[in-house]
Structures are given as structure tokens and as C-alpha cells.
Design an enzyme around this catalytic site. Structure first.
Site, PDB file in Angstrom:
ATOM      1  N   HIS A  17      -1.549  -9.226  -6.233  1.00 26.98           N
ATOM      2  CA  HIS A  17      -0.581  -8.137  -6.375  1.00 26.98           C
ATOM      3  C   HIS A  17       0.809  -8.509  -5.875  1.00 26.98           C
ATOM      4  CE1 HIS A  17      -4.529  -6.132  -6.255  1.00 26.98           C
ATOM      5  NE2 HIS A  17      -3.997  -5.303  -7.131  1.00 26.98           N
ATOM      6  N   GLU A  87      -3.200  -8.705   1.518  1.00 27.91           N
ATOM      7  CA  GLU A  87      -2.654  -9.931   0.910  1.00 27.91           C
ATOM      8  C   GLU A  87      -1.637 -10.606   1.837  1.00 27.91           C
ATOM      9  OE1 GLU A  87      -1.645  -9.224  -3.218  1.00 27.91           O
ATOM     10  OE2 GLU A  87      -3.690  -8.575  -3.683  1.00 27.91           O
ATOM     11  N   ARG A 175       2.537  21.595   1.550  1.00 30.09           N
ATOM     12  CA  ARG A 175       3.536  22.090   0.590  1.00 30.09           C
ATOM     13  C   ARG A 175       2.783  22.603  -0.638  1.00 30.09           C
ATOM     14  NH1 ARG A 175       6.192  16.986   2.145  1.00 30.09           N
ATOM     15  NH2 ARG A 175       8.199  17.519   3.086  1.00 30.09           N
ATOM     16  N   ARG A 229      10.189  20.422   8.881  1.00 29.45           N
ATOM     17  CA  ARG A 229       9.344  21.454   8.300  1.00 29.45           C
ATOM     18  C   ARG A 229       9.479  22.781   9.031  1.00 29.45           C
ATOM     19  NH1 ARG A 229       5.270  19.499   5.205  1.00 29.45           N
ATOM     20  NH2 ARG A 229       5.083  21.690   4.596  1.00 29.45           N
TER      21      ARG A 229
HETATM   22  N1  URA Z   1       7.783  11.595   3.853  1.00 30.01           N
HETATM   23  C1  URA Z   1       6.701  12.382   3.975  1.00 30.01           C
HETATM   24  O1  URA Z   1       5.570  11.911   3.845  1.00 30.01           O
HETATM   25  N2  URA Z   1       6.873  13.694   4.243  1.00 30.01           N
HETATM   26  C2  URA Z   1       8.089  14.255   4.363  1.00 30.01           C
HETATM   27  O2  URA Z   1       8.195  15.468   4.583  1.00 30.01           O
HETATM   28  C3  URA Z   1       9.222  13.418   4.228  1.00 30.01           C
HETATM   29  C4  URA Z   1       9.037  12.087   3.971  1.00 30.01           C
END
Ligand code: URA
Length: 278
Positions: A17, A87, A175, A229
């Protein structure tokens, strides 16, 4: 017949890869997820060159303050990250620093701050293929310390603590998916982790930590908070250049400490060794 299915390589002896062979990279490798970030990182070194580019896995090698290092993209999430680790280990690398972006779960982690991971909650799938979920995903203490030392010396805002790694950016990080889909299990996961003191969500650290531990390699992670968040803020460029500066400097520090250990015949790094007391 072209080659072995059990241990695949190209006709030229390159890893299947990442298209690298032994000797192509030094021991210290930065691991961004995004292939586009690899040349940007390499541009911060005094010398650099592209060594391989295949299936989104891009590798540059170069020198930073005289220390040889490389950067290879992992792609997003555990599956491709494990391929890259497997790898890179086969071609001789043994010290890895994840550099990437992250979503902060605590209000006090501001956009552009760095999070240095001491360990990772294993919400990924790939590390569970390798070993039972009870096995910890921890950073190597010398890589962690080098990242902290680098962040202090550069005067950037940073936090140290537990990260959560998920293979899912949307539903797995709480989310809503397309059309609002969000199974009960993942509703409010970001708040539950925050209550347990977890600093941030990202997608690769747990896989890197677990594989490095199993294989006797070393790993750490530094991420730039591009989302929060709690406050619901987002800035995709926040903290990236500080993150790269810290990772480069951590490699220089690690190389210095590794040399010190070699000269003193010491297996483990200690405060006394670094300070010259022991
Ligand atoms: N990367 C992630 O995994 N989550 C986020 O909220 C921002 C960047």
C-alpha cells in the site's frame, strides 16, 4: 505468479500500500491523516523530498534541525491507519507521532489549542481485531514527554489527557447522520465522555497506540482543536501550524534523548537522565 498473498509486496519489493521499502524512511515518522498535509509538513523542514505516493498514502522524508524524519498519511480511521503502521514497521520505522485535527469535548479546550494524548478510549473497530478491549491504548511515555517539552518550549496553548478515538466522524461522535439518524447508543456520547474527563474526539490515536504497544514500537499524538462540541464552534484551520511545529520539535527532542540513553547505556528515559542528575 506475482508474489505472496500472505505477505504482499510489489514486484520491486515495495510494501503493497505505502510503496516503501526498507531504508526509505528513518525511525521517526509523523502520521497525519490527510495526504494533502504531508507536503505542507515537509515544507517546514530544511530539506525534504517525496518518496512515495500510492492510493492516498503519501510519504516525504527530510531533515528538521539536522534530524532525519518522515511523514506518511494514514487516511481516516483505524483500518487504513493499521495498514500504514504495519507497513512502516516492516520498512524499519519505530517511533510514530500522530498529527491531526480533533473535536474538543471540554469547554476550556479552545479552538486552536493542542491536545497531547496520554491514552485513548478504544471506540474504533480495528484495534479490537488485534487485541481484546481490556488492553489499554496508551501513548509511549517518552514520546508524550517530548511532545509536552516541545509545546512548553514553543509557548503554545496545550492540554494533556485522555482522547477518544472513533472510526465514525458523524454518528460515532454523537453527530446526527443523514436525515437525523442517531441510534440511542451514540446519543450524547460526547457529553458522557466529557463527564469522564475525556478531552477530545479524533479517529486514529487508539489504533496507533495499540499497534505500537503490541509491536514494541513507540507512539504519541498531538492534535489541533478545530471544533468544540460544547460551544458548537468550528474552524478547520485552527492550530494546525502550532501542531506541526510541536511535532517537529518533539522529534528533535526525542532524538536527543535517544542519543543520551544510548551514550549512557540506559534502557529507559528518566528525569534524572535528562537533567544530568543520574
Ligand atoms: N476530527 C474528529 O474526528 N472530530 C472532530 O470533531 C474534528 C476533527
Amino acid at each position: 505468479m506475482f508474489g505472496s498473498a500472505r505477505d504482499p509486496a510489489t514486484g520491486e519489493g515495495l510494501q503493497y500500500h505505502i510503496h516503501l521499502k526498507p531504508g526509505d524512511v528513518p525511525r521517526y515518522v509523523l502520521l497525519p491523516g490527510d495526504p494533502g498535509r504531508v507536503p505542507l509538513i515537509a515544507r517546514t523542514w530544511e530539506r525534504s523530498r517525496l518518496v512515495a505516493e500510492h492510493r492516498g498514502f503519501v510519504t516525504y522524508v527530510g531533515t528538521y534541525k539536522g534530524v532525519e524524519l518522515a511523514a506518511t498519511s494514514t487516511g481516516i480511521g483505524g483500518p487504513s491507519t493499521a495498514i500504514v503502521l504495519e507497513e512502516l514497521l516492516r520498512v524499519g520505522a519505530d517511533t510514530f507521532i500522530r498529527v491531526g485535527t480533533t473535536g474538543a469535548l471540554q469547554e476550556h479546550v479552545k479552538l486552536g489549542d493542542l491536545v497531547i494524548s496520554s491514552a485513548a478510549v478504544r471506540l474504533d473497530g480495528t484495534s479490537k481485531v488485534y487485541v481484546d478491549p481490556e488492553y489499554p491504548a496508551v501513548a509511549s511515555y517518552d514520546v508524550l514527554l517530548a511532545l509536552v517539552e516541545a509545546a512548553e518550549s514553543l509557548g503554545v496553548r496545550y492540554h494533556v489527557g485522555i482522547t477518544a478515538s472513533s472510526d465514525s466522524f458523524y454518528v460515532g461522535q454523537g453527530r446526527p447522520g443523514f436525515g437525523g439518524y442517531l441510534p440511542e447508543r451514540w446519543r450524547g456520547v460526547e457529553r458522557r465522555l466529557a463527564e469522564l474527563g475525556v478531552l477530545n474526539f479524533e479517529m486514529e490515536a487508539s489504533t496507533i497506540f495499540v499497534l505500537a504497544s503490541i509491536y514494541g514500537a513507540r507512539a504519541g499524538a498531538v492534535c489541533a482543536a478545530i471544533a468544540n462540541r460544547v460551544t458548537d464552534e468550528f474552524d478547520p484551520g485552527a492550530g494546525i501550524s502550532d501542531m506541526v511545529r510541536v511535532a517537529n520539535e518533539a522529534v528533535r527532542i526525542l532524538r536527543e534523548w535517544d542519543e543520551l540513553r544510548r551514550l549512557r547505556g540506559r534502557r529507559h528515559l528518566s528525569v534524572g537522565l535528562v537533567s544530568g542528575r543520574l
